[in-house]
Write an enzyme that holds these catalytic residues in place. Structure first.
Site, PDB file in Angstrom:
ATOM      1  N   ASP A  76     -33.008   8.640  36.302  1.00 11.93           N
ATOM      2  CA  ASP A  76     -33.799   9.861  36.166  1.00 11.93           C
ATOM      3  C   ASP A  76     -33.231  10.991  37.014  1.00 11.93           C
ATOM      4  O   ASP A  76     -32.496  10.761  37.989  1.00 11.93           O
ATOM      5  CB  ASP A  76     -35.266   9.620  36.519  1.00 11.93           C
ATOM      6  CG  ASP A  76     -35.476   9.133  37.950  1.00 11.93           C
ATOM      7  OD1 ASP A  76     -34.668   8.296  38.408  1.00 11.93           O
ATOM      8  OD2 ASP A  76     -36.440   9.573  38.595  1.00 11.93           O
ATOM      9  N   GLU A 138     -36.908   6.905  40.088  1.00 13.46           N
ATOM     10  CA  GLU A 138     -36.591   6.971  41.515  1.00 13.46           C
ATOM     11  C   GLU A 138     -37.054   8.296  42.108  1.00 13.46           C
ATOM     12  O   GLU A 138     -37.569   8.336  43.234  1.00 13.46           O
ATOM     13  CB  GLU A 138     -35.087   6.793  41.721  1.00 13.46           C
ATOM     14  CG  GLU A 138     -34.652   6.650  43.182  1.00 13.46           C
ATOM     15  CD  GLU A 138     -34.382   7.964  43.892  1.00 13.46           C
ATOM     16  OE1 GLU A 138     -34.233   7.965  45.129  1.00 13.46           O
ATOM     17  OE2 GLU A 138     -34.342   9.019  43.216  1.00 13.46           O
ATOM     18  N   HIS A 360     -30.377  18.320  43.235  1.00 17.06           N
ATOM     19  CA  HIS A 360     -31.604  19.064  42.895  1.00 17.06           C
ATOM     20  C   HIS A 360     -31.393  20.570  42.809  1.00 17.06           C
ATOM     21  O   HIS A 360     -32.354  21.309  42.584  1.00 17.06           O
ATOM     22  CB  HIS A 360     -32.739  18.774  43.893  1.00 17.06           C
ATOM     23  CG  HIS A 360     -33.108  17.335  43.999  1.00 17.06           C
ATOM     24  ND1 HIS A 360     -34.210  16.895  44.717  1.00 17.06           N
ATOM     25  CD2 HIS A 360     -32.543  16.206  43.494  1.00 17.06           C
ATOM     26  CE1 HIS A 360     -34.299  15.578  44.650  1.00 17.06           C
ATOM     27  NE2 HIS A 360     -33.274  15.134  43.903  1.00 17.06           N
TER      28      HIS A 360
END
Length: 386
Positions: A76, A138, A360
């Site tokens: 993910d 996760e 991210h």
């Protein structure tokens, strides 16, 4: 019919193309990997979430005997909403020696390297197996991996080492903090704010509890263990989201907030939650109930990810240092699934390509040199196991 072979870059392109944001299913990616491995005669074990829309994948390349090495990663990725990207985040793009795309750093590159080398693993006639372990969810609390780990423990064979390939720039990380997420819901008694004495403010009670989090963190600063390698070197307690109330002139009947606890790896998460609940039950809730018997506070643990602790003469660390040549001491403050593998009795280390600084972020990328370093690592691992 010949089996399909991919370069690392081609495999990474395929993996990035699957939009496995945590609020979506990852089954398209999982089914692609299962079909790919099936071309080499490799069976996969899938473990699903309650909905059946997400799955972990565990595959064993080589003999089904004890003593192998697990290459662990998550499938993910975090959302791209609200971020400004220079190119499509789900289409791999190469510019100036970097590969851009969501998940390139965190952490589809590690999976791509492992999967691209499956043909070489099969041809190597491994004496000990390489496990490929890919999890779901996760990013939202390491939710999926425990199901897979439980199956690995019960079904065997037992590996000698687990390498979690989170981005560490191929440095060997032997320790990280634990993370715990709590949701606290406060129920008070609503009245007009001119009659404040007749009500119980849920927001005021929530503020008292949040204040305790800050006080406890400041107390932890004074109790910092000597030589703690973390930054910050103490356990932190933090509220990142708070909601409550309906109007400025109404005493709030309800409020809720999240509590994020980042604990040193040797500390017990259960004990931290117990200390938190003790303050709530002994100091805050009784005063609320004195004003309104129906008032109260509920605390829900949403996730708890154990820290990774250094292992004395740990097999995973010795192996990773031998393969990388890295003898420096490295820790990280973010959480990984490594602590979950370690709790299950597996010697575990964190080591993977890419930098957490890019994880991210918009225009997330991995340096091509990091892919090359990861490939060299896998080739050395294959030689180690033949």
């Amino acid at each position: 019919m010949d089996a399909t072979c991919y370069s690392t870059e081609d495999m990474l392109s395929r993996l990035v193309g699957f939009q496995t944001v945590s609020d979506r299913s990852n089954l398209d990616l999982i089914n692609f990997i299962r079909a790919y491995l099936g071309e080499f005669g490799i069976d996969c074990t899938l473990t699903f979430d309650e909905t059946g829309e997400k799955a972990n994948l565990h595959a064993i390349v080589g003999p089904r005997i004890d003593g192998g090495v697990v290459l662990s990663g998550h499938t993910d990725v975090v959302p791209v909403a609200g971020q400004s990207w220079s190119s499509d985040p789900f289409t791999l793009c190469e510019r100036d020696g970097r590969f851009y795309g969501r998940g390139t750093a965190d952490m589809k590159s590690f999976a791509a390297i492992a999967l691209a080398h499956v043909p070489q693993m099969v041809a190597a006639n491994l004496k000990r197996p390489i496990h490929i372990a890919l999890s779901y969810d996760e990013e939202i609390g390491c939710i999926g991996a425990p199901r897979m780990i439980e199956a690995m423990v019960s079904d065997g064979p037992s590996p000698a080492a687990v390498i979690v390939g989170e981005p560490t720039s191929m440095k060997v990380v032997d320790s990280h903090k634990g993370t715990m997420l709590l949701r606290t819901t406060v129920t008070g008694k609503s009245v007009h704010s001119s009659q404040l004495n007749r009500g119980v403010s849920a927001i005021t009670a929530a503020a008292r509890i949040i204040g305790w989090l800050d006080e406890r963190t400041r107390a932890n600063i004074g109790e910092t263990p000597p030589g703690s390698p973390f930054d910050p070197p103490y356990t932190t307690l933090h509220c990142g989201v708070l909601e409550g109330g309906t109007a400025h002139n109404i005493v709030a009947k309800s409020a809720w907030f999240y509590t994020d606890i980042r604990s040193l790896p040797h500390e017990s998460q259960d004990e931290w939650q117990a200390r938190y609940e003790s303050f709530v039950r002994s100091e805050v809730e009784p005063e609320m109930k004195a004003g309104a018997p129906e008032a109260g506070i509920t605390i829900e643990r949403l996730s708890a990810v154990p820290g990774l602790q250094p292992e004395e003469n740990g097999g995973a660390e010795e192996l990773a240092r031998r393969l990388t040549g890295d003898n420096s001491r490295n820790v990280v403050v973010y959480g990984t699934e490594a602590g979950q593998f370690q709790e299950a009795g597996f010697s575990t280390i964190v080591c993977g390509p890419g930098s957490i600084d890019q994880a991210h972020q918009p225009d997330e990328f991995i340096e091509k040199a990091q892919l090359v370093a990861g490939e060299a690592f896998i080739r050395r691992l294959m030689r180690e196991l033949t």
